[in-house]
Design a protein around this motif. Structure first.
Motif, PDB file in Angstrom:
ATOM      1  N   SER A 197      46.586   1.449 -20.256  1.00 56.75           N
ATOM      2  CA  SER A 197      47.429   1.934 -21.415  1.00 56.75           C
ATOM      3  C   SER A 197      47.471   0.625 -22.424  1.00 56.75           C
TER       4      SER A 197
ATOM      5  N   ARG B 136      51.335  -3.262 -11.972  1.00 53.58           N
ATOM      6  CA  ARG B 136      51.934  -2.232 -10.944  1.00 53.58           C
ATOM      7  C   ARG B 136      53.255  -1.620 -11.075  1.00 53.58           C
TER       8      ARG B 136
ATOM      9  N   LEU C 117      62.258  -4.639 -14.027  1.00 54.34           N
ATOM     10  CA  LEU C 117      61.679  -3.171 -13.500  1.00 54.34           C
ATOM     11  C   LEU C 117      61.932  -2.976 -12.056  1.00 54.34           C
ATOM     12  N   SER C 118      61.909  -4.137 -10.940  1.00 51.01           N
ATOM     13  CA  SER C 118      62.105  -3.828  -9.914  1.00 51.01           C
ATOM     14  C   SER C 118      63.377  -4.098  -9.074  1.00 51.01           C
TER      15      SER C 118
ATOM     16  N   LYS D 139      54.898  -1.468 -14.421  1.00 44.80           N
ATOM     17  CA  LYS D 139      55.149  -0.459 -15.527  1.00 44.80           C
ATOM     18  C   LYS D 139      54.615   0.694 -15.533  1.00 44.80           C
ATOM     19  N   GLU D 140      55.553   1.860 -15.984  1.00 51.84           N
ATOM     20  CA  GLU D 140      55.131   3.110 -15.986  1.00 51.84           C
ATOM     21  C   GLU D 140      53.676   3.360 -17.077  1.00 51.84           C
ATOM     22  N   GLY D 141      53.040   4.170 -16.985  1.00 50.93           N
ATOM     23  CA  GLY D 141      51.791   4.590 -17.371  1.00 50.93           C
ATOM     24  C   GLY D 141      50.641   4.223 -16.716  1.00 50.93           C
ATOM     25  N   HIS D 142      49.558   4.556 -17.257  1.00 53.69           N
ATOM     26  CA  HIS D 142      48.028   4.321 -17.103  1.00 53.69           C
ATOM     27  C   HIS D 142      47.829   2.778 -16.812  1.00 53.69           C
ATOM     28  N   TRP D 143      47.027   2.266 -15.939  1.00 57.43           N
ATOM     29  CA  TRP D 143      46.899   0.907 -15.792  1.00 57.43           C
ATOM     30  C   TRP D 143      46.095   0.263 -17.153  1.00 57.43           C
TER      31      TRP D 143
ATOM     32  N   LYS E 133      49.439  -2.583 -21.357  1.00 59.68           N
ATOM     33  CA  LYS E 133      49.074  -3.366 -20.217  1.00 59.68           C
ATOM     34  C   LYS E 133      47.533  -4.157 -20.309  1.00 59.68           C
TER      35      LYS E 133
END
Length: 474
Positions: free
Chosen positions: A408, A400, A104-105, A402-406, A411
């Motif tokens: 979700s 931090r 991801l990074s 990954k897309e989406g709300h913390w 996560k």
């Protein structure tokens, strides 16, 4: 001018200097210059899934494994086994999160991942604990080598012989074995060493279970409790035994096909193998000695027990085989830190490689000469360094990046593991402060060994005498 792969990584990670392994960087540059000819040659030196699995498993099965019987004592045997299984599962999951976070990074080191996800404070914190953990482990390896081999030579030769001097033993093993292996630049070169280390660990386990059947030490009070109050200290010890995250990217980038799918196979194989061997050592050692169990279970066996001395030699060899992999990590962390601050350029020249290796090996050699007691290291290093490396940082980075709300669904496991890690750190430190004597170093023989040593003057190898003395000791 076209951007090099290194420059692209630099831009993709918020102006962060890339911290790829230097063998990989060299291969990329050579491939661009020579049409991939040297790259193909470099691929031959890379490890497949079995080789990478052995490297990861060997990193797990270091000095921490002989502390697992002590962890069972602290937690209670049934609960200790449950904790070991739980931490094995979390280890496997967090190893996968590391590589997913790297994808991801756009980074391929633990430091690069944390820099991209948590910024400079995270980078400096990780750099400290990622260096401290393997560095302290290397010091511990030297201490174990000195303490185990000197007792063996003292038994075979005499207490006054040069080989029974721990300073001489540590020095000669470091110069002749540990240092040459640590000078390798490619971690895949250590695959054969890892296989030998794990095979010898199997021999150690066989000896432990032989002694389960031949030594009959009376059970201590509360030996078979389901759980004990000091279970948080046990979590630190088990986590210390399972830690391999500090070198996971090193192994990952040394693979023939470094993909998340192939990495998942590596982690599953390595963690399963390590869990089986860890359970065998933890259960066998604790069942033999129950409440007498020390931080280093090999110290529970009497000096005149010749079979136990074989186990000491075997374990010393496995430690020698594990030492270079920890040195790889320390050197890589220092190199990444140097390059990150612009103090030197990448790739790493041979001169800097030699200097860093010699400094690291020299420092660990000097520190290991200053102490012969590392009982509290398993707990403190586990809680302060290993728990953040395994439970906290991989999950925080994934949350931090990954897309989406913390909160979700994807996560939630990471949030639970991260919270658990913080609780373990807090309660583990409190437990050690409340009961510091629990990690006290035992430098003298236990009562049953004192009686046995007296009898061995008449019958030095009499196993019937040994069994009788163990059976009557209280």
């Amino acid at each position: 001018m076209a951007e090099s792969p290194t420059e692209k990584t630099h831009i993709a990670s918020n102006e962060m200097t890339p911290v790829a392994t230097h063998d990989t960087a060299q291969l990329v540059e050579k491939g661009a210059e020579a049409g991939g000819e040297d790259l193909a040659k470099g691929q031959e030196d890379r490890s497949g899934i079995p080789g990478a699995s052995f490297n990861v498993a060997n990193s797990i099965l270091g000095s921490g494994i002989i502390g697992l019987p002590y962890a069972m004592k602290k937690a209670g045997l049934p609960f200790g086994i449950l904790l070991l299984m739980l931490i094995a599962g979390v280890t496997d999951y967090s190893l996968l999160l590391l590589i997913r976070g790297g994808e991801l990074s756009g980074t391929d080191t633990y430091q690069g991942l944390v820099q991209a996800a948590l910024g400079s404070p995270g980078f400096y914190f990780l750099s400290f604990i990622q260096f401290a953990y393997p560095f302290v482990a290397m010091v511990g390896y030297n201490v174990i080598i000195g303490d185990t081999l000197t007792k063996v030579f003292e038994r075979i030769l005499s207490a006054d012989h040069v080989l029974a001097n721990r300073y001489f033993i540590i020095s000669i093993i470091t110069v002749l074995i540990s240092l040459p292996f640590s000078l390798y630049r490619n971690v895949s070169k250590l695959v054969k060493v890892a296989v030998v280390s794990i095979a010898l660990l199997g021999v150690l386990i066989v000896i432990i279970y032989i002694r389960v059947g031949t030594l009959h030490i009376p059970d201590t009070e509360g030996a078979w409790n389901f759980a004990n109050f000091q279970f948080t200290e046990s979590i630190g010890i088990i986590t210390f035994a399972y830690i391999c995250h500090h070198n996971s990217f090193l192994v990952y980038t040394s693979m023939e096909t470094p993909t998340p799918h192939s990495w998942s196979k590596v982690t599953h194989i390595a963690v399963l193998l390590a869990t089986i061997l860890s359970c065998l050592v933890g259960i066998g050692g604790y069942v033999t000695f129950t409440g007498y169990t020390q931080g280093d279970v090999l110290q529970n066996y009497c000096h005149v027990d010749d079979l136990a001395n074989v186990a000491r030699v075997v374990f010393a060899v496995t430690i020698v085989c594990t030492y270079p992999l920890e040195c790889f990590v320390c050197r890589e962390v220092l190199e990444n830190f140097i390059v990150h601050h612009g103090w030197a350029s990448s790739p790493q020249p041979m001169t800097r490689h030699l200097i860093l290796t010699l400094v690291l090996v020299g420092l660990t050699l000097g520190l290991s000469m200053s102490t012969s007691c590392l009982g509290i290291v398993l707990s403190i290093n586990g809680i302060i360094a290993a728990v953040p490396l395994v439970f906290i940082l991989p999950t925080l980075c994934y949350i931090r990046l990954k897309e989406g709300h913390w909160y979700s669904r994807e996560k939630i496991p990471s949030i639970l593991i991260c919270g658990f890690g913080f609780l373990v750190c807090i309660f583990g430190i409190v437990t050690i402060c409340i009961d510091p004597s629990s990690s006290r170093c035992h430098s003298k023989d236990l009562d049953y060994c004192v009686a046995l040593n007296m009898s061995s003057e008449v019958q030095p190898t009499g196993m019937s005498v040994m069994t009788e003395m163990y059976a009557t000791a209280t």
